[in-house]
Design a protein around this motif. Structure first.
Motif, PDB file in Angstrom:
ATOM      1  N   UNK A 196       1.027  -0.930  -0.034  1.00 47.31           N
ATOM      2  CA  UNK A 196       0.081  -0.545  -0.307  1.00 47.31           C
ATOM      3  C   UNK A 196       1.002   0.877   0.079  1.00 47.31           C
ATOM      4  N   UNK A 197       2.132   1.349   0.768  1.00 50.91           N
ATOM      5  CA  UNK A 197       2.893   2.261   0.876  1.00 50.91           C
ATOM      6  C   UNK A 197       3.792   2.594  -0.536  1.00 50.91           C
ATOM      7  N   UNK A 198       3.623   1.518  -1.461  1.00 51.69           N
ATOM      8  CA  UNK A 198       4.600   1.168  -2.590  1.00 51.69           C
ATOM      9  C   UNK A 198       3.800   2.165  -3.301  1.00 51.69           C
ATOM     10  N   UNK A 199       2.366   1.819  -2.926  1.00 50.92           N
ATOM     11  CA  UNK A 199       1.095   2.208  -4.564  1.00 50.92           C
ATOM     12  C   UNK A 199       0.558   3.278  -4.442  1.00 50.92           C
ATOM     13  N   UNK A 200       1.037   3.613  -3.130  1.00 51.72           N
ATOM     14  CA  UNK A 200       0.335   4.866  -2.663  1.00 51.72           C
ATOM     15  C   UNK A 200       1.330   6.639  -3.197  1.00 51.72           C
ATOM     16  N   UNK A 201       2.431   5.552  -2.964  1.00 52.02           N
ATOM     17  CA  UNK A 201       3.455   6.890  -3.347  1.00 52.02           C
ATOM     18  C   UNK A 201       3.508   7.155  -4.718  1.00 52.02           C
ATOM     19  N   UNK A 202       3.445   5.895  -5.004  1.00 57.22           N
ATOM     20  CA  UNK A 202       3.585   6.149  -6.660  1.00 57.22           C
ATOM     21  C   UNK A 202       1.841   6.763  -7.533  1.00 57.22           C
ATOM     22  N   UNK A 203       0.980   6.426  -6.487  1.00 57.67           N
ATOM     23  CA  UNK A 203      -0.026   7.654  -7.632  1.00 57.67           C
ATOM     24  C   UNK A 203      -0.294   9.050  -7.107  1.00 57.67           C
ATOM     25  N   UNK A 204      -0.432   9.140  -5.319  1.00 56.22           N
ATOM     26  CA  UNK A 204       0.095  10.422  -4.857  1.00 56.22           C
ATOM     27  C   UNK A 204       1.303  10.900  -5.082  1.00 56.22           C
ATOM     28  N   UNK A 205       1.966  10.634  -5.642  1.00 58.07           N
ATOM     29  CA  UNK A 205       3.395  11.116  -5.978  1.00 58.07           C
ATOM     30  C   UNK A 205       4.047  11.940  -4.632  1.00 58.07           C
ATOM     31  N   UNK A 206       4.091  11.346  -3.461  1.00 59.95           N
ATOM     32  CA  UNK A 206       4.193  11.508  -2.579  1.00 59.95           C
ATOM     33  C   UNK A 206       4.815  10.103  -1.192  1.00 59.95           C
ATOM     34  N   UNK A 207       6.198  10.433  -0.942  1.00 61.62           N
ATOM     35  CA  UNK A 207       6.069   9.419  -0.164  1.00 61.62           C
ATOM     36  C   UNK A 207       5.495   9.267   1.258  1.00 61.62           C
ATOM     37  N   UNK A 208       5.076  10.156   1.648  1.00 62.68           N
ATOM     38  CA  UNK A 208       4.170  10.277   2.950  1.00 62.68           C
ATOM     39  C   UNK A 208       2.621  10.098   2.716  1.00 62.68           C
ATOM     40  N   UNK A 209       2.161  10.488   1.763  1.00 65.72           N
ATOM     41  CA  UNK A 209       1.246  10.308   0.871  1.00 65.72           C
ATOM     42  C   UNK A 209       0.707   8.400   1.394  1.00 65.72           C
ATOM     43  N   UNK A 210       2.228   7.754   0.909  1.00 63.75           N
ATOM     44  CA  UNK A 210       2.384   6.785   0.531  1.00 63.75           C
ATOM     45  C   UNK A 210       1.758   5.866   2.140  1.00 63.75           C
ATOM     46  N   UNK A 211       2.518   6.505   3.098  1.00 65.19           N
ATOM     47  CA  UNK A 211       2.536   6.540   4.342  1.00 65.19           C
ATOM     48  C   UNK A 211       1.860   6.279   5.216  1.00 65.19           C
ATOM     49  N   UNK A 212       0.591   7.104   5.189  1.00 64.59           N
ATOM     50  CA  UNK A 212      -0.818   7.404   4.513  1.00 64.59           C
ATOM     51  C   UNK A 212      -1.401   6.433   4.725  1.00 64.59           C
ATOM     52  N   UNK A 213      -1.872   6.717   3.360  1.00 65.90           N
ATOM     53  CA  UNK A 213      -2.702   5.548   2.364  1.00 65.90           C
ATOM     54  C   UNK A 213      -2.412   3.847   3.312  1.00 65.90           C
ATOM     55  N   UNK A 214      -0.780   3.161   3.225  1.00 69.98           N
ATOM     56  CA  UNK A 214      -0.337   2.109   3.942  1.00 69.98           C
ATOM     57  C   UNK A 214      -0.890   2.431   5.979  1.00 69.98           C
ATOM     58  N   UNK A 215      -1.065   3.410   6.506  1.00 69.34           N
ATOM     59  CA  UNK A 215      -1.710   3.119   8.080  1.00 69.34           C
ATOM     60  C   UNK A 215      -2.861   2.703   8.014  1.00 69.34           C
ATOM     61  N   UNK A 216      -3.519   3.554   7.288  1.00 74.18           N
ATOM     62  CA  UNK A 216      -5.327   3.504   7.056  1.00 74.18           C
ATOM     63  C   UNK A 216      -5.148   2.102   6.327  1.00 74.18           C
ATOM     64  N   UNK A 217      -5.190   1.843   5.039  1.00 76.29           N
ATOM     65  CA  UNK A 217      -5.354   0.595   4.344  1.00 76.29           C
ATOM     66  C   UNK A 217      -5.231  -0.735   5.934  1.00 76.29           C
ATOM     67  N   UNK A 218      -4.171  -0.832   6.036  1.00 77.96           N
ATOM     68  CA  UNK A 218      -3.937  -1.807   6.756  1.00 77.96           C
ATOM     69  C   UNK A 218      -4.706  -1.703   8.016  1.00 77.96           C
ATOM     70  N   UNK A 219      -4.806  -0.439   8.473  1.00 80.04           N
ATOM     71  CA  UNK A 219      -5.902  -0.591   9.541  1.00 80.04           C
ATOM     72  C   UNK A 219      -7.234  -1.515   9.128  1.00 80.04           C
ATOM     73  N   UNK A 220      -7.769  -1.266   7.822  1.00 80.86           N
ATOM     74  CA  UNK A 220      -8.945  -1.355   7.540  1.00 80.86           C
ATOM     75  C   UNK A 220      -8.697  -2.858   7.216  1.00 80.86           C
ATOM     76  N   UNK A 221      -7.269  -3.343   6.590  1.00 83.97           N
ATOM     77  CA  UNK A 221      -7.440  -4.648   6.700  1.00 83.97           C
ATOM     78  C   UNK A 221      -6.976  -5.741   7.406  1.00 83.97           C
ATOM     79  N   UNK A 222      -6.984  -4.829   8.754  1.00 78.86           N
ATOM     80  CA  UNK A 222      -7.343  -5.469  10.265  1.00 78.86           C
ATOM     81  C   UNK A 222      -7.849  -5.634  11.337  1.00 78.86           C
ATOM     82  N   UNK A 223      -9.590  -4.886   9.889  1.00 82.77           N
ATOM     83  CA  UNK A 223     -10.754  -5.471  10.920  1.00 82.77           C
ATOM     84  C   UNK A 223     -10.651  -6.288  10.507  1.00 82.77           C
TER      85      UNK A 223
END
Length: 299
Positions: free
Chosen positions: A49-76
């Protein structure tokens, strides 16, 4: 090649940081009575999710945020299954680990039309703390690290103190140690277990982001390579004391970093690659021996 120097300390911190975040996730889950062995799959999903998020948003921190949120959702999946539906968390965790492995490989082909690894030109990695380069001692250790490296130790200390010194933290520990007593006092035990597990998922997302955008700038299939299981071993080693996690995880990080150094002086790659996992097996054996002795003493 000198093995023990400041650059080696930097390598230890770099190797240990993803394990630290994942181990903290496992420790929080353990505090509420959920033995979380889904750390491997959650970290792998976070890396993708971090790599995909960084690729699509053009921001590494955007990738971190997407990784955080999507993995929290995955943990549901684990949170609801174990806390609400009272299913076996071990079985659910094994299923989510396999799901993450298959799903990341599938999405790699569907979204990016590649297999094996994904590292497009211009992929944004996490920025390093280069402004520390001229600081004695600290510079060689932290200048090449991302902000997530020192933040891991701050978060672990904060969580450890929160669990020991705040009413909410003590209530959370009570849910894991005496759930019936906590329920009799009006505490919603399943809710605590569910949200603690979801928080653990968010931390595993950060672990994956550091691994894929901080340690390297690439996603490869199954790139966690057992780090989640090492985090599980670290949780078992500290036995419910999160403040000891840095010491345990730094030991595993030192084994990995030492393995890379020994490769540089001609040691067989197969031997050095096995070092962290050999240490993990030793830790599990020692933990089992300690558990058996404690039960014998209590009897």
């Amino acid at each position: 090649m000198q093995i023990f120097e400041l650059s080696f300390v930097a390598a230890v911190l770099l190797a240990a940081t993803p394990i630290l975040y994942a181990a903290l996730a496992g420790a929080i889950s353990a505090q509420v009575g959920v033995f979380n062995i889904a750390l491997e799959g959650q970290m792998l999903w976070g890396a993708f999710a971090a790599v995909a998020g960084s690729y699509y948003t053009g921001s590494a921190w955007g990738g971190v945020l997407i990784a955080l949120l999507s993995t929290a959702l995955f943990a549901v999946i684990l949170a609801v299954g174990s806390a609400r539906w009272k299913a076996d968390p071990i079985i659910i965790a094994i299923g989510t680990n396999l799901l993450a492995l298959g799903l990341t490989g599938f999405l790699l082909r569907v979204l990016f039309d590649v297999s094996g690894s994904f590292s497009p030109r211009g992929l944004e990695g996490l920025p390093k703390m280069g402004f520390l380069a001229d600081v004695p001692v600290i510079g060689p250790i932290f200048a090449g690290q991302t902000l997530l490296v020192p933040l891991a130790f701050v978060v672990i200390v904060a969580v450890g103190l929160w669990l020991k010194a705040t009413p909410a933290g003590l209530r959370l520990r009570g849910v894991g140690e005496h759930p019936d007593a906590a329920a009799s006092l009006g505490v919603n035990v399943p809710s605590f277990q569910m949200w603690a597990t979801i928080l653990g998922g968010a931390l595993c997302g950060i672990a994956g982001a550091q691994l894929a955008l901080g340690n390297v700038t690439v996603f490869t299939e199954n790139m966690t390579a057992g780090r989640g299981w090492i985090a599980v071993a670290a949780v078992m080693l500290v036995a419910g004391r999160p403040l000891w996690l840095p010491l345990a995880c730094l030991g595993f990080g030192a084994a990995e970093a030492l393995g890379f150094r020994l490769q540089g002086i001609g040691a067989p790659q197969q031997l050095t690659d096995a070092a962290p996992y050999a240490i993990t097996l030793v830790v599990l054996v020692l933990t089992r021996i300690r558990f058996a002795r404690s039960r014998k003493v209590s009897v």
